[in-house]
Design a protein around this motif. Structure first.
Motif, PDB file in Angstrom:
ATOM      1  N   ILE A   4       2.030  76.657 -12.125  1.00  0.00           N
ATOM      2  CA  ILE A   4       3.777  76.910 -10.716  1.00  0.00           C
ATOM      3  C   ILE A   4       4.348  78.161 -10.441  1.00  0.00           C
ATOM      4  O   ILE A   4       4.516  78.592  -9.662  1.00  0.00           O
ATOM      5  N   GLU A   5       3.932  78.615 -11.477  1.00  0.00           N
ATOM      6  CA  GLU A   5       4.248  80.438 -11.496  1.00  0.00           C
ATOM      7  C   GLU A   5       3.821  81.179 -11.229  1.00  0.00           C
ATOM      8  O   GLU A   5       3.815  82.635 -10.482  1.00  0.00           O
ATOM      9  N   GLU A   6       3.005  80.215 -10.319  1.00  0.00           N
ATOM     10  CA  GLU A   6       2.256  81.401  -8.882  1.00  0.00           C
ATOM     11  C   GLU A   6       2.303  80.941  -6.990  1.00  0.00           C
ATOM     12  O   GLU A   6       1.626  81.516  -6.817  1.00  0.00           O
ATOM     13  N   ILE A   7       3.171  80.069  -7.546  1.00  0.00           N
ATOM     14  CA  ILE A   7       3.330  79.112  -5.938  1.00  0.00           C
ATOM     15  C   ILE A   7       4.669  79.743  -6.401  1.00  0.00           C
ATOM     16  O   ILE A   7       4.812  79.891  -5.215  1.00  0.00           O
ATOM     17  N   LEU A   8       5.801  79.522  -7.080  1.00  0.00           N
ATOM     18  CA  LEU A   8       6.678  80.007  -6.312  1.00  0.00           C
ATOM     19  C   LEU A   8       7.046  81.040  -7.492  1.00  0.00           C
ATOM     20  O   LEU A   8       6.918  81.533  -9.155  1.00  0.00           O
ATOM     21  N   SER A   9       7.661  82.933  -6.830  1.00  0.00           N
ATOM     22  CA  SER A   9       8.323  83.805  -7.244  1.00  0.00           C
ATOM     23  C   SER A   9       9.700  83.342  -7.784  1.00  0.00           C
ATOM     24  O   SER A   9       9.373  84.191  -9.504  1.00  0.00           O
ATOM     25  N   THR A  10       9.784  82.410  -7.343  1.00  0.00           N
ATOM     26  CA  THR A  10      11.086  82.051  -8.394  1.00  0.00           C
ATOM     27  C   THR A  10      11.316  80.869  -8.636  1.00  0.00           C
ATOM     28  O   THR A  10      11.245  79.926  -7.346  1.00  0.00           O
ATOM     29  N   ILE A  11      12.145  79.944  -9.911  1.00  0.00           N
ATOM     30  CA  ILE A  11      12.084  78.616  -9.696  1.00  0.00           C
ATOM     31  C   ILE A  11      13.887  78.235  -9.517  1.00  0.00           C
ATOM     32  O   ILE A  11      14.346  78.960 -10.672  1.00  0.00           O
ATOM     33  N   GLU A  12      14.041  77.623  -8.799  1.00  0.00           N
ATOM     34  CA  GLU A  12      16.072  77.290  -9.085  1.00  0.00           C
ATOM     35  C   GLU A  12      15.986  76.106  -9.943  1.00  0.00           C
ATOM     36  O   GLU A  12      16.740  75.827 -10.120  1.00  0.00           O
ATOM     37  N   GLN A  13      15.322  74.689  -9.047  1.00  0.00           N
ATOM     38  CA  GLN A  13      15.481  73.840 -10.013  1.00  0.00           C
ATOM     39  C   GLN A  13      14.078  72.658  -9.861  1.00  0.00           C
ATOM     40  O   GLN A  13      12.989  73.312  -9.408  1.00  0.00           O
ATOM     41  N   VAL A  14      13.768  72.065 -10.844  1.00  0.00           N
ATOM     42  CA  VAL A  14      12.708  71.061 -10.907  1.00  0.00           C
ATOM     43  C   VAL A  14      12.800  69.448 -11.341  1.00  0.00           C
ATOM     44  O   VAL A  14      14.588  68.845 -12.013  1.00  0.00           O
ATOM     45  N   HIS A  15      12.956  69.229  -9.858  1.00  0.00           N
ATOM     46  CA  HIS A  15      13.046  67.701 -10.405  1.00  0.00           C
ATOM     47  C   HIS A  15      11.825  66.415 -10.635  1.00  0.00           C
ATOM     48  O   HIS A  15      11.353  66.528  -9.594  1.00  0.00           O
ATOM     49  N   LYS A  16      12.076  65.879 -11.256  1.00  0.00           N
ATOM     50  CA  LYS A  16      10.964  64.806 -12.122  1.00  0.00           C
ATOM     51  C   LYS A  16      11.406  63.474 -11.882  1.00  0.00           C
ATOM     52  O   LYS A  16      12.320  63.295 -11.894  1.00  0.00           O
ATOM     53  N   LEU A  17      10.356  64.019 -10.130  1.00  0.00           N
ATOM     54  CA  LEU A  17      10.394  61.479 -10.140  1.00  0.00           C
ATOM     55  C   LEU A  17      10.112  60.919 -10.446  1.00  0.00           C
ATOM     56  O   LEU A  17      10.420  60.372 -10.387  1.00  0.00           O
ATOM     57  N   GLU A  18       8.775  61.191 -10.984  1.00  0.00           N
ATOM     58  CA  GLU A  18       7.658  60.429 -11.664  1.00  0.00           C
ATOM     59  C   GLU A  18       7.014  60.760 -12.890  1.00  0.00           C
ATOM     60  O   GLU A  18       7.459  62.380 -12.478  1.00  0.00           O
ATOM     61  N   GLU A  19       6.465  60.702 -13.681  1.00  0.00           N
ATOM     62  CA  GLU A  19       5.301  61.384 -14.615  1.00  0.00           C
ATOM     63  C   GLU A  19       4.724  62.032 -14.082  1.00  0.00           C
ATOM     64  O   GLU A  19       4.576  62.915 -14.635  1.00  0.00           O
ATOM     65  N   ASP A  20       4.237  62.110 -12.949  1.00  0.00           N
ATOM     66  CA  ASP A  20       2.882  62.884 -12.118  1.00  0.00           C
ATOM     67  C   ASP A  20       3.352  62.772 -11.228  1.00  0.00           C
ATOM     68  O   ASP A  20       2.569  64.093 -10.385  1.00  0.00           O
ATOM     69  N   LYS A  21       4.674  62.960 -10.731  1.00  0.00           N
ATOM     70  CA  LYS A  21       5.415  63.823  -9.441  1.00  0.00           C
ATOM     71  C   LYS A  21       6.509  64.576  -9.120  1.00  0.00           C
ATOM     72  O   LYS A  21       7.765  64.049  -9.906  1.00  0.00           O
ATOM     73  N   ILE A  22       6.361  65.278  -9.312  1.00  0.00           N
ATOM     74  CA  ILE A  22       7.237  66.804  -9.961  1.00  0.00           C
ATOM     75  C   ILE A  22       7.669  67.652  -8.140  1.00  0.00           C
ATOM     76  O   ILE A  22       6.539  68.115  -7.545  1.00  0.00           O
TER      77      ILE A  22
END
Length: 166
Positions: A4-22
């Protein structure tokens, strides 16, 4: 497996919907967004390369967007790129919504759209606008189902608006 650090240059929030879905919220890296758009260019109702300068679009999204990246089992399944920088108007704008073909039919665009709507509410924005072709029936119906109304119809290219209930 996605880093994810290669995808987003800044991460503002993380929403874990399910164990395998974020759903990750932040600013996409230019390299990720360029690669994603070019890899999926022909998935769009009207390919982006035929209507925008891809490099200028990538740069604008990288600098100004709040993007919602849905990751399932470590792989990017889809995203929404949006703008929430016009604070005086209290209006955001969704510039791109995409779900990868292999993940379609699972209502993942709904997950992403709800994340964008929740974000708008959290920063006290009253509206989200977007443009969609009426002939793009799945997208048009998705937005209608989630409270977007047509403000303008320019030969089938519609400006739609969602109004938050704050």
């Amino acid at each position: 497996m996605t880093n994810i650090e290669e995808i987003l240059s800044t991460i503002e929030q993380v929403h874990k919907l399910e164990e395998d879905k974020i759903v990750y919220v932040g600013k996409p890296s230019a390299a990720f967004f360029r690669e994603y758009v070019l890899a999926h260019d022909n998935d769009f109702y009207e390919p982006l390369s035929g209507r925008v300068d891809i490099e200028a679009f990538v740069e604008k999204v990288h600098r100004l967007s709040t993007s919602f990246i849905l990751v399932i089992n470590g792989e990017v399944a889809g995203l929404i790129a949006s703008y929430f920088y016009d604070v005086p108007s209290e209006k955001g704008f969704i510039t791109l919504t995409h779900t990868k073909k292999e993940y379609r039919g699972q209502h993942l665009s709904t997950v992403l759209l709800k994340a964008a709507q929740d974000h708008a509410r959290s920063i006290l924005f009253k509206y989200i606008d977007l443009m969609v072709y009426k002939a793009n029936v799945p997208a048009f119906n998705l937005y209608k189902k989630h409270g977007f109304e047509v403000l303008e119809d320019n030969n089938g290219r519609c400006l739609m608006r969602w109004k938050a209930r704050l």
